[in-house]
Design a protein around this motif. Structure first.
Motif, PDB file in Angstrom:
ATOM      1  N   ARG A 251       5.036 -14.046 -27.570  1.00 32.50           N
ATOM      2  CA  ARG A 251       5.335 -13.216 -26.383  1.00 32.50           C
ATOM      3  C   ARG A 251       6.352 -13.893 -25.478  1.00 32.50           C
ATOM      4  O   ARG A 251       7.227 -13.231 -24.925  1.00 32.50           O
ATOM      5  N   ILE A 252       6.208 -15.204 -25.326  1.00 35.44           N
ATOM      6  CA  ILE A 252       7.117 -15.974 -24.457  1.00 35.44           C
ATOM      7  C   ILE A 252       8.557 -15.837 -24.949  1.00 35.44           C
ATOM      8  O   ILE A 252       9.497 -15.888 -24.180  1.00 35.44           O
ATOM      9  N   ARG A 253       8.724 -15.643 -26.240  1.00 36.93           N
ATOM     10  CA  ARG A 253      10.057 -15.493 -26.831  1.00 36.93           C
ATOM     11  C   ARG A 253      10.593 -14.075 -26.686  1.00 36.93           C
ATOM     12  O   ARG A 253      11.641 -13.747 -27.213  1.00 36.93           O
ATOM     13  N   ASN A 254       9.819 -13.223 -26.027  1.00 36.28           N
ATOM     14  CA  ASN A 254      10.221 -11.832 -25.784  1.00 36.28           C
ATOM     15  C   ASN A 254      10.439 -11.015 -27.053  1.00 36.28           C
ATOM     16  O   ASN A 254      11.284 -10.127 -27.080  1.00 36.28           O
ATOM     17  N   VAL A 255       9.694 -11.328 -28.106  1.00 33.54           N
ATOM     18  CA  VAL A 255       9.793 -10.495 -29.300  1.00 33.54           C
ATOM     19  C   VAL A 255       9.115  -9.157 -29.013  1.00 33.54           C
ATOM     20  O   VAL A 255       8.263  -9.061 -28.131  1.00 33.54           O
ATOM     21  N   HIS A 256       9.503  -8.134 -29.737  1.00 34.90           N
ATOM     22  CA  HIS A 256       8.939  -6.807 -29.527  1.00 34.90           C
ATOM     23  C   HIS A 256       7.749  -6.553 -30.445  1.00 34.90           C
ATOM     24  O   HIS A 256       6.910  -5.721 -30.147  1.00 34.90           O
ATOM     25  N   ARG A 257       7.715  -7.269 -31.585  1.00 32.33           N
ATOM     26  CA  ARG A 257       6.670  -7.003 -32.575  1.00 32.33           C
ATOM     27  C   ARG A 257       6.306  -8.296 -33.299  1.00 32.33           C
ATOM     28  O   ARG A 257       7.155  -9.123 -33.590  1.00 32.33           O
TER      29      ARG A 257
END
Length: 157
Positions: free
Chosen positions: A104-110
């Motif tokens: 989540r911290i890496r801002n992935v969407h999935r």
């Protein structure tokens, strides 16, 4: 029941070899040879877009989760394993939650993963944390073993 401490394996860690050796032992014990990353674990972990968290109970490694983010939009949980003696104590759930948070911290969407549909405890854990079945991938593990591809999407503002 002793609570585990989740540790992120750092590439420059002085105990890198010791931790990787122990994880390889767990890997060999839990996964069939053709599914195991035991022979390539060290190389997998040295890739700059991968991470590994492990749970330590006292001096013992109880389990681990390996994840990667091949693109800026998607991450994958590549391995999640807990030693038999530590199962049913929440270690797998804690590891998975921590890996999801790292992604989540890496801002992935999935986040996606593959799981054998016959591994009921694993299926229950993934569903509990919000993963949904995407599709059945026939012959994923071997000619007679399929996998569900599962995913967890994040709401992007």
């Amino acid at each position: 029941m002793e609570t585990g401490v989740i540790v992120e394996l750092q590439r420059n860690s002085p105990n890198w070899a010791k931790v990787v050796d122990e994880i390889v032992r767990i890997e060999k014990k839990i996964f069939p040879k053709h599914e195991s990353l035991a022979r390539s674990f060290d190389e997998e972990l040295k890739k700059k877009n991968s991470g590994l968290l492990y749970t330590q109970v006292g001096a013992d490694i109880a389990g681990y989760v390996m994840y990667s983010w091949p693109s800026s939009l998607c991450a994958c949980i590549t391995k999640l394993a807990v030693k038999e003696t530590y199962r049913g104590q929440g270690h797998g759930e804690n590891l998975l939650k921590a890996a999801v948070q790292k992604c989540r911290i890496r801002n992935v969407h999935r986040i996606s993963l593959h799981v054998d549909p016959t591994r009921t405890p694993a299926m229950q854990l993934y569903k509990k944390l919000g993963f949904q079945v995407d599709t059945l991938v026939e012959g994923y593990y071997s000619s007679d073993r399929n996998a569900y591809r599962m995913y967890l999407d994040f709401d992007i503002e």
